[in-house]
Design a protein around this motif. Structure first.
Motif, PDB file in Angstrom:
ATOM      1  N   VAL A   1       0.855  -1.196   0.000  1.00  0.00           N
ATOM      2  CA  VAL A   1       0.000   0.000   0.000  1.00  0.00           C
ATOM      3  C   VAL A   1       0.891   1.246   0.000  1.00  0.00           C
ATOM      4  O   VAL A   1       0.689   2.173  -0.791  1.00  0.00           O
ATOM      5  CB  VAL A   1      -0.964   0.015   1.215  1.00  0.00           C
ATOM      6  N   ALA A   2       1.916   1.240   0.876  1.00  0.00           N
ATOM      7  CA  ALA A   2       2.811   2.399   0.963  1.00  0.00           C
ATOM      8  C   ALA A   2       3.541   2.599  -0.368  1.00  0.00           C
ATOM      9  O   ALA A   2       3.658   3.730  -0.873  1.00  0.00           O
ATOM     10  CB  ALA A   2       3.811   2.203   2.103  1.00  0.00           C
ATOM     11  N   GLN A   3       4.008   1.496  -0.946  1.00  0.00           N
ATOM     12  CA  GLN A   3       4.741   1.555  -2.215  1.00  0.00           C
ATOM     13  C   GLN A   3       3.870   2.160  -3.326  1.00  0.00           C
ATOM     14  O   GLN A   3       4.308   3.066  -4.052  1.00  0.00           O
ATOM     15  CB  GLN A   3       5.163   0.126  -2.608  1.00  0.00           C
ATOM     16  N   ILE A   4       2.646   1.685  -3.439  1.00  0.00           N
ATOM     17  CA  ILE A   4       1.785   2.169  -4.520  1.00  0.00           C
ATOM     18  C   ILE A   4       1.293   3.588  -4.235  1.00  0.00           C
ATOM     19  O   ILE A   4       1.230   4.422  -5.142  1.00  0.00           O
ATOM     20  CB  ILE A   4       0.631   1.182  -4.784  1.00  0.00           C
ATOM     21  N   GLU A   5       0.968   3.871  -2.980  1.00  0.00           N
ATOM     22  CA  GLU A   5       0.569   5.244  -2.615  1.00  0.00           C
ATOM     23  C   GLU A   5       1.665   6.234  -2.991  1.00  0.00           C
ATOM     24  O   GLU A   5       1.408   7.245  -3.649  1.00  0.00           O
ATOM     25  CB  GLU A   5       0.347   5.348  -1.095  1.00  0.00           C
ATOM     26  N   ASP A   6       2.890   5.912  -2.598  1.00  0.00           N
ATOM     27  CA  ASP A   6       4.018   6.797  -2.905  1.00  0.00           C
ATOM     28  C   ASP A   6       4.169   6.972  -4.413  1.00  0.00           C
ATOM     29  O   ASP A   6       4.352   8.087  -4.902  1.00  0.00           O
ATOM     30  CB  ASP A   6       5.330   6.225  -2.341  1.00  0.00           C
ATOM     31  N   GLY A   7       4.092   5.860  -5.126  1.00  0.00           N
ATOM     32  CA  GLY A   7       4.259   5.900  -6.575  1.00  0.00           C
ATOM     33  C   GLY A   7       3.182   6.736  -7.248  1.00  0.00           C
ATOM     34  O   GLY A   7       3.461   7.522  -8.161  1.00  0.00           O
ATOM     35  N   LEU A   8       1.935   6.574  -6.811  1.00  0.00           N
ATOM     36  CA  LEU A   8       0.837   7.330  -7.423  1.00  0.00           C
ATOM     37  C   LEU A   8       0.977   8.814  -7.106  1.00  0.00           C
ATOM     38  O   LEU A   8       0.752   9.672  -7.959  1.00  0.00           O
ATOM     39  CB  LEU A   8      -0.517   6.798  -6.931  1.00  0.00           C
ATOM     40  N   GLN A   9       1.365   9.095  -5.866  1.00  0.00           N
ATOM     41  CA  GLN A   9       1.515  10.498  -5.481  1.00  0.00           C
ATOM     42  C   GLN A   9       2.674  11.150  -6.229  1.00  0.00           C
ATOM     43  O   GLN A   9       2.584  12.314  -6.615  1.00  0.00           O
ATOM     44  CB  GLN A   9       1.641  10.634  -3.960  1.00  0.00           C
ATOM     45  N   ALA A  10       3.733  10.381  -6.466  1.00  0.00           N
ATOM     46  CA  ALA A  10       4.862  10.909  -7.234  1.00  0.00           C
ATOM     47  C   ALA A  10       4.433  11.273  -8.655  1.00  0.00           C
ATOM     48  O   ALA A  10       5.005  12.160  -9.279  1.00  0.00           O
ATOM     49  CB  ALA A  10       6.001   9.884  -7.276  1.00  0.00           C
ATOM     50  N   LEU A  11       3.403  10.573  -9.151  1.00  0.00           N
ATOM     51  CA  LEU A  11       2.887  10.896 -10.486  1.00  0.00           C
ATOM     52  C   LEU A  11       1.852  12.022 -10.429  1.00  0.00           C
ATOM     53  O   LEU A  11       1.245  12.364 -11.442  1.00  0.00           O
ATOM     54  CB  LEU A  11       2.261   9.649 -11.125  1.00  0.00           C
ATOM     55  N   GLY A  12       1.644  12.547  -9.229  1.00  0.00           N
ATOM     56  CA  GLY A  12       0.699  13.651  -9.066  1.00  0.00           C
ATOM     57  C   GLY A  12      -0.756  13.212  -9.101  1.00  0.00           C
ATOM     58  O   GLY A  12      -1.651  14.023  -9.359  1.00  0.00           O
ATOM     59  N   LEU A  13      -1.010  11.932  -8.833  1.00  0.00           N
ATOM     60  CA  LEU A  13      -2.381  11.429  -8.898  1.00  0.00           C
ATOM     61  C   LEU A  13      -3.032  11.432  -7.514  1.00  0.00           C
ATOM     62  O   LEU A  13      -2.371  11.191  -6.503  1.00  0.00           O
ATOM     63  CB  LEU A  13      -2.395  10.017  -9.481  1.00  0.00           C
ATOM     64  N   LYS A  14      -4.321  11.688  -7.502  1.00  0.00           N
ATOM     65  CA  LYS A  14      -5.060  11.737  -6.233  1.00  0.00           C
ATOM     66  C   LYS A  14      -5.608  10.346  -5.903  1.00  0.00           C
ATOM     67  O   LYS A  14      -6.231   9.703  -6.747  1.00  0.00           O
ATOM     68  CB  LYS A  14      -6.221  12.734  -6.363  1.00  0.00           C
ATOM     69  N   ILE A  15      -5.359   9.906  -4.689  1.00  0.00           N
ATOM     70  CA  ILE A  15      -5.857   8.589  -4.292  1.00  0.00           C
ATOM     71  C   ILE A  15      -6.986   8.734  -3.274  1.00  0.00           C
ATOM     72  O   ILE A  15      -7.101   9.756  -2.600  1.00  0.00           O
ATOM     73  CB  ILE A  15      -4.750   7.719  -3.662  1.00  0.00           C
TER      74      ILE A  15
END
Ligand SMILES: *Cc1c(COP(=O)(O)O)cnc(C)c1O
Length: 369
Positions: A288-302
């Motif tokens: 979860v942390a890995q994907i959250e970080d990755g999505l946020q790095a792409l500027g995407l809202k989760i």
């Protein structure tokens, strides 16, 4: 014949669509001619079943010529001890989906209504409408269930409320305190179903299973499954915990052999494998942390999730999911939930999560070119 069969079917059935799950890997292979896929589309456990469970399945298979124990004596006894209830509080199902339908079959018809939440698990709508009951959709709050709105939606003829806690596809959850307040406000004639398919994954301190409330509120049913953290989606087994009188009703409407002998044997072993669950939950927490970080790095809202998947906002979600598929990654569009600009990604192995993030960052880079 002049009429098509859809005109001959019950109007309630004509008004629903077949459930579309995450795309199976085989289907993606056939369609795209790619051999290897990373499937992060159905909230499955990326770890295969444990060796002990596989042994139990193999032994049970030797007696496939016999009908299963229709009452699941051994499994119910194990589960009863685990949950501090009697076997009479338990009902077994062909996945927990089966139990959701049994509840609908036992309590709903065209004169009654049932409530679920906007963005709530789609199976509730299907289970309700199949019985010709009226489905009342309560508005969501921050993508999660709004219990106040759900309590306010209760009508005289409402018999069932379905609540996913945590919810799929949003990953939201309800704090225990809110659940207690809600139950105090709901008439005891309304069955309140807490679908806890993802309970094992939740780390939030204010989360607690509703199972501790079934003595105080006899209208509460809790459903659990072996499909997620227990890693047995393909085997199909789940159960409910409820007042024995409710279990009695579910037993009247279920198929006599709704759970296979292989599923019973697998679950009897899986339920005791705490180390497998702990490892699966740890893997998930890190993922979860890995994907959250990755999505946020792409500027995407989760949408913050306590479960084993994350739903995130992205323009042209369907096209993005198709582009991901071409790169060998299967995720789940959630437009059928009214979440058009969102995709849901299940947490996989570390390398699968990485493959997803790499593919997504490619797609995002390409589309902004
Ligand atoms: C996956 C899921 C289930 C489990 O379905 P099974 O029939 O047990 O495989 C139930 N409820 C929700 C909300 C789910 O996401």
């Amino acid at each position: 014949m002049s009429k098509s069969f859809i005109d001959l079917a019950l109007p309630s059935v004509a008004g629903i669509q077949p459930y579309v799950g995450g795309k199976p890997i085989d289907e993606a292979r056939r369609e795209l001619g790619i051999e290897d896929f990373v499937k992060l589309a159905s909230n499955e456990n990326p770890n295969g079943p444990s060796p002990a469970v596989l042994d139990a399945i193999a032994s049970a298979a030797l007696e496939s010529n016999r009908y299963p124990d229709g009452n699941g004596y051994y499994l119910k006894n194990i589960l009863a001890e685990r949950h501090g209830v009697t076997p009479e509080h338990l009902t077994l199902g062909n996945g927990s989906n089966d139990l959701l339908e049994l509840i609908a079959s036992g309590f709903l018809d065209q004169k009654r209504s049932a409530i679920y939440s906007q963005y709530g698990f789609l199976v509730y709508e299907l289970a309700i409408k199949r019985t010709q009951a009226r489905a009342i959709v309560a508005p969501a709050k921050n993508y999660g269930h709004d219990l106040k709105a759900m309590a306010d939606a209760v009508e005289d003829n409402t018999r069932v409320i379905f609540i996913a806690n945590p919810n799929n596809p949003t990953g939201t959850y309800l704090p225990y305190e809110e659940i207690e307040e809600f139950l105090a406000a709901v008439p005891p004639s309304v069955i309140v179903v807490f679908d806890e398919a993802y309970v094992e994954y939740v780390k939030a301190e204010d989360y607690r299973s509703a199972e501790s409330l079934i003595d105080t509120y006899k209208n509460v049913v809790v459903t659990r499954t072996f499909s997620k953290a227990y890693g047995l989606s393909g085997i199909r087994i789940g159960y409910s915990i409820s007042h024995p009188e409710i279990a009695d009703i579910l037993n009247r409407v279920r198929q006599p052999f709704n759970v296979s002998s292989i599923a019973l044997a697998a679950a009897e072993v899986a339920v005791a494998e705490q180390a497998y669950i702990d490892a699966s939950v740890n893997l998930n927490t890190n993922g979860v942390a890995q994907i959250e970080d990755g999505l946020q790095a792409l500027g995407l809202k989760i949408i913050p999730s306590v479960a084993n998947f994350i739903t995130f906002e992205i323009d042209s979600a369907i096209e993005v999911s198709q582009e991901l598929m071409r790169r060998g990654v299967i995720v789940r569009p959630v437009a059928s939930y009214g979440l058009d600009n969102f995709l849901r990604v299940s947490i996989g192995l570390e390398c699968e999560n990485r493959a997803f993030l790499t593919a997504l960052s490619d797609v995002v880079a390409e589309s902004s070119r």
